[in-house]
Design a protein around this motif. Structure first.
Motif, PDB file in Angstrom:
ATOM      1  N   GLY A  52       6.347  11.225   8.542  1.00  0.00           N
ATOM      2  CA  GLY A  52       5.947  12.595   8.838  1.00  0.00           C
ATOM      3  C   GLY A  52       4.451  12.812   8.710  1.00  0.00           C
ATOM      4  N   ALA A  53       4.046  13.991   9.126  1.00  0.00           N
ATOM      5  CA  ALA A  53       2.616  14.309   9.163  1.00  0.00           C
ATOM      6  C   ALA A  53       1.983  14.364   7.780  1.00  0.00           C
ATOM      7  CB  ALA A  53       2.407  15.642   9.878  1.00  0.00           C
ATOM      8  N   ASP A  54       2.765  14.673   6.761  1.00  0.00           N
ATOM      9  CA  ASP A  54       2.212  14.798   5.416  1.00  0.00           C
ATOM     10  C   ASP A  54       2.468  13.569   4.553  1.00  0.00           C
ATOM     11  OD1 ASP A  54       1.324  17.398   5.954  1.00  0.00           O
ATOM     12  OD2 ASP A  54       3.297  18.229   5.474  1.00  0.00           O
ATOM     13  N   SER A  55       2.908  12.489   5.162  1.00  0.00           N
ATOM     14  CA  SER A  55       3.276  11.294   4.407  1.00  0.00           C
ATOM     15  C   SER A  55       2.074  10.401   4.125  1.00  0.00           C
ATOM     16  CB  SER A  55       4.323  10.485   5.181  1.00  0.00           C
ATOM     17  OG  SER A  55       3.751   9.969   6.373  1.00  0.00           O
TER      18      SER A  55
ATOM     19  N   SER B  75       2.103   7.275   4.807  1.00  0.00           N
ATOM     20  CA  SER B  75       2.000   6.399   5.983  1.00  0.00           C
ATOM     21  C   SER B  75       1.135   7.016   7.071  1.00  0.00           C
ATOM     22  CB  SER B  75       3.393   6.087   6.536  1.00  0.00           C
ATOM     23  OG  SER B  75       4.128   5.289   5.645  1.00  0.00           O
ATOM     24  N   CYS B  76       1.195   8.337   7.188  1.00  0.00           N
ATOM     25  CA  CYS B  76       0.333   9.029   8.144  1.00  0.00           C
ATOM     26  C   CYS B  76      -1.129   8.847   7.757  1.00  0.00           C
ATOM     27  CB  CYS B  76       0.696  10.507   8.187  1.00  0.00           C
ATOM     28  SG  CYS B  76      -0.347  11.496   9.287  1.00  0.00           S
ATOM     29  N   ALA B  77      -1.424   9.028   6.480  1.00  0.00           N
ATOM     30  CA  ALA B  77      -2.802   8.843   6.002  1.00  0.00           C
ATOM     31  C   ALA B  77      -3.249   7.401   6.189  1.00  0.00           C
ATOM     32  CB  ALA B  77      -2.894   9.246   4.533  1.00  0.00           C
ATOM     33  N   LEU B  78      -2.324   6.476   5.980  1.00  0.00           N
ATOM     34  CA  LEU B  78      -2.650   5.060   6.162  1.00  0.00           C
ATOM     35  C   LEU B  78      -2.971   4.760   7.618  1.00  0.00           C
ATOM     36  CD1 LEU B  78      -2.801   2.121   5.204  1.00  0.00           C
ATOM     37  CD2 LEU B  78      -0.300   2.005   5.389  1.00  0.00           C
ATOM     38  N   THR B  79      -2.198   5.304   8.528  1.00  0.00           N
ATOM     39  CA  THR B  79      -2.458   5.107   9.949  1.00  0.00           C
ATOM     40  C   THR B  79      -3.836   5.648  10.336  1.00  0.00           C
ATOM     41  OG1 THR B  79      -0.103   5.215  10.489  1.00  0.00           O
ATOM     42  CG2 THR B  79      -1.648   5.672  12.277  1.00  0.00           C
ATOM     43  N   ALA B  80      -4.152   6.820   9.850  1.00  0.00           N
ATOM     44  CA  ALA B  80      -5.470   7.400  10.136  1.00  0.00           C
ATOM     45  C   ALA B  80      -6.585   6.540   9.555  1.00  0.00           C
ATOM     46  CB  ALA B  80      -5.546   8.822   9.582  1.00  0.00           C
ATOM     47  N   ALA B  81      -6.362   5.996   8.352  1.00  0.00           N
ATOM     48  CA  ALA B  81      -7.374   5.149   7.720  1.00  0.00           C
ATOM     49  C   ALA B  81      -7.601   3.862   8.521  1.00  0.00           C
ATOM     50  CB  ALA B  81      -6.947   4.809   6.293  1.00  0.00           C
ATOM     51  N   ILE B  82      -6.533   3.277   9.034  1.00  0.00           N
ATOM     52  CA  ILE B  82      -6.661   2.049   9.823  1.00  0.00           C
ATOM     53  C   ILE B  82      -7.443   2.318  11.104  1.00  0.00           C
ATOM     54  CG2 ILE B  82      -5.410   0.259  11.092  1.00  0.00           C
ATOM     55  CD1 ILE B  82      -3.115   0.638   9.072  1.00  0.00           C
ATOM     56  N   THR B  83      -7.157   3.436  11.763  1.00  0.00           N
ATOM     57  CA  THR B  83      -7.866   3.738  13.010  1.00  0.00           C
ATOM     58  C   THR B  83      -9.338   4.029  12.751  1.00  0.00           C
ATOM     59  OG1 THR B  83      -7.293   6.097  12.898  1.00  0.00           O
ATOM     60  CG2 THR B  83      -5.785   4.649  14.098  1.00  0.00           C
ATOM     61  N   ALA B  84      -9.635   4.768  11.674  1.00  0.00           N
ATOM     62  CA  ALA B  84     -11.034   5.058  11.347  1.00  0.00           C
ATOM     63  C   ALA B  84     -11.783   3.775  11.012  1.00  0.00           C
ATOM     64  CB  ALA B  84     -11.102   6.041  10.182  1.00  0.00           C
ATOM     65  N   ASP B  85     -11.134   2.889  10.278  1.00  0.00           N
ATOM     66  CA  ASP B  85     -11.740   1.608   9.923  1.00  0.00           C
ATOM     67  C   ASP B  85     -11.965   0.753  11.169  1.00  0.00           C
ATOM     68  OD1 ASP B  85     -12.445  -0.579   7.955  1.00  0.00           O
ATOM     69  OD2 ASP B  85     -10.671  -1.490   8.879  1.00  0.00           O
TER      70      ASP B  85
ATOM     71  N   LEU C  90       0.828  -1.206   0.000  1.00  0.00           N
ATOM     72  CA  LEU C  90       0.000   0.000   0.000  1.00  0.00           C
ATOM     73  C   LEU C  90       0.862   1.255   0.000  1.00  0.00           C
ATOM     74  CD1 LEU C  90      -2.743  -1.041   2.608  1.00  0.00           C
ATOM     75  CD2 LEU C  90      -3.081  -0.712   0.149  1.00  0.00           C
ATOM     76  N   ILE C  91       1.912   1.234   0.831  1.00  0.00           N
ATOM     77  CA  ILE C  91       2.785   2.403   0.950  1.00  0.00           C
ATOM     78  C   ILE C  91       3.583   2.621  -0.334  1.00  0.00           C
ATOM     79  CG2 ILE C  91       4.776   3.343   2.187  1.00  0.00           C
ATOM     80  CD1 ILE C  91       3.687   1.809   4.691  1.00  0.00           C
ATOM     81  N   ASP C  92       4.141   1.550  -0.879  1.00  0.00           N
ATOM     82  CA  ASP C  92       4.950   1.675  -2.103  1.00  0.00           C
ATOM     83  C   ASP C  92       4.122   2.190  -3.275  1.00  0.00           C
ATOM     84  OD1 ASP C  92       7.160   0.807  -0.747  1.00  0.00           O
ATOM     85  OD2 ASP C  92       7.113  -1.243  -1.557  1.00  0.00           O
ATOM     86  N   GLU C  93       2.877   1.728  -3.347  1.00  0.00           N
ATOM     87  CA  GLU C  93       2.014   2.115  -4.462  1.00  0.00           C
ATOM     88  C   GLU C  93       1.242   3.405  -4.184  1.00  0.00           C
ATOM     89  OE1 GLU C  93      -0.531  -1.184  -5.275  1.00  0.00           O
ATOM     90  OE2 GLU C  93       1.121  -2.529  -5.842  1.00  0.00           O
ATOM     91  N   LYS C  94       1.322   3.862  -2.911  1.00  0.00           N
ATOM     92  CA  LYS C  94       0.529   5.020  -2.483  1.00  0.00           C
ATOM     93  C   LYS C  94      -0.937   4.846  -2.916  1.00  0.00           C
ATOM     94  CE  LYS C  94       4.155   8.495  -2.027  1.00  0.00           C
ATOM     95  NZ  LYS C  94       5.244   7.500  -1.869  1.00  0.00           N
TER      96      LYS C  94
END
Length: 328
Positions: free
Chosen positions: A142-145, A147-157, A102-106
């Motif tokens: 970092g906050a704009d990465s 991986s940050c968005a992925l972390t937020a998506a996992i928690t929301a899910d 997921l991270i590599d492919e963004k």
């Protein structure tokens, strides 16, 4: 497929109507599902403001603690609903591989909550989030990465899953259990069946703790597998053993309306055995003395299961013919 959480094989003996399934529901299962939903919602709210692992770890711990009180249930909505919350053991490393992809492919899936609910269960739930918060290979972002968005998506899910599961128990499945034996209830044709279903969850949880939470890292004497310890990155392997055992013990106490001194004593011995474990992540078990202490804890978990079988199963008439490992 048979699992440690499968429903029990019915024996021929009828059960006396003395156990209190409603007490298990009202005093344990329902309030803890509610608490789990609240804790994951708090975690998701924090992640929407910051994805800093250091700041999210306390909320992650609270949410995981809440989960352990009801996480081993595998009946009703939890039979399938728990799988994407708790994807473990992951012997083949699907979680790090899926997250890496997921991270590599963004992958833009992180921007769509509905779409994220359809990704592989290896990238959902507590163990995916543990990688993102605790594993050095993933947690340095970092906050704009992405991986940050992925972390937020996992928690929301995770929060969405918790709410769905809590609602399914509170609004639907609890009615199924309470109306066991009544016309139209095709899940439990008698009160005995509902009672047995709850009872087997208690034993199955302890069996899973013994065989998986402890057995996985123990491996064999010649080949221990500390890397397979549950939640080792967050150093909560021991905590999960204790919380799962305490939950099974609490449900046993709610189910019984009589004294269970042997079960009480077995739980006390289990707690004592846990205090002797020096590494909360079980990473020291290549040392023979550390292995011995972990084996002693495993025996204590098995003894608690045996005590419950004797004092509750025996009292209820669930004896020969019962097997908490049998499937449907």
């Amino acid at each position: 497929m048979k699992t440690p959480f499968a429903t029990l094989a019915f024996c021929a003996l009828a059960l006396p109507a003395v156990a209190d399934v409603n007490d298990v529901l009202d005093q344990h299962i329902l309030p803890y599902f509610h608490g789990f939903a609240v804790a994951t919602d708090t975690l998701a709210d924090q992640a929407s403001e910051t994805c800093d692992p250091a700041l999210l770890k306390p909320a992650y711990t609270d949410a995981f603690n809440a989960w352990m009180a009801i996480g081993d249930l595998r009946i009703g909505p939890s039979e399938s609903g728990a799988l994407s919350i708790y994807f473990w053991p992951d012997k083949r490393g699907f979680t790090p591989r899926t997250l890496t992809r997921l991270i590599d492919e963004k992958d833009p899936v992180v921007q769509d909550a509905t779409a994220y609910s359809e990704v592989s269960i290896a990238a959902r739930g507590f163990f995916a989030l543990e990688q993102m918060l605790y594993d050095p290979a993933f947690a340095d972002y970092g906050a704009d990465s992405y991986s940050c968005a992925l972390t937020a998506a996992i928690t929301a899910d995770l929060a969405a899953q918790a709410k769905t599961l809590a609602d399914a128990w509170a609004k639907e499945f609890v009615v199924t259990i309470r109306t066991a034996g009544q016309p139209g209830n095709t899940t439990y044709l008698s009160e005995d069946e509902a009672l047995r279903a709850v009872y087997t969850q208690i034993l199955s949880s302890l069996e899973f703790t013994s065989v998986q939470r402890l057995g996985q890292p123990l491996g064999t004497f010649d080949r221990p597998r500390p890397a397979r310890a549950e939640a080792r990155r967050s150093e909560r392997s021991l905590k999960n053993v204790l919380l799962a055992s305490e939950s099974a013990y609490a449900m046993a106490g709610h189910l019984a309306d009589w004294d269970i001194p042997h079960t009480d004593a077995a739980m006390s011995r289990l707690r004592d055995a846990a205090t002797r474990i020096e590494d909360p992540a079980f990473q020291d078990i290549t040392d023979p003395s550390a292995r011995f202490r972990l084996e002693a804890l495993q025996i204590a978990v098995q003894d608690l299961k045996t005590a419950i079988e004797g004092e509750i199963g025996g009292h209820l008439g669930i004896g020969a013919g019962f097997n908490s490992q049998d499937g449907d």
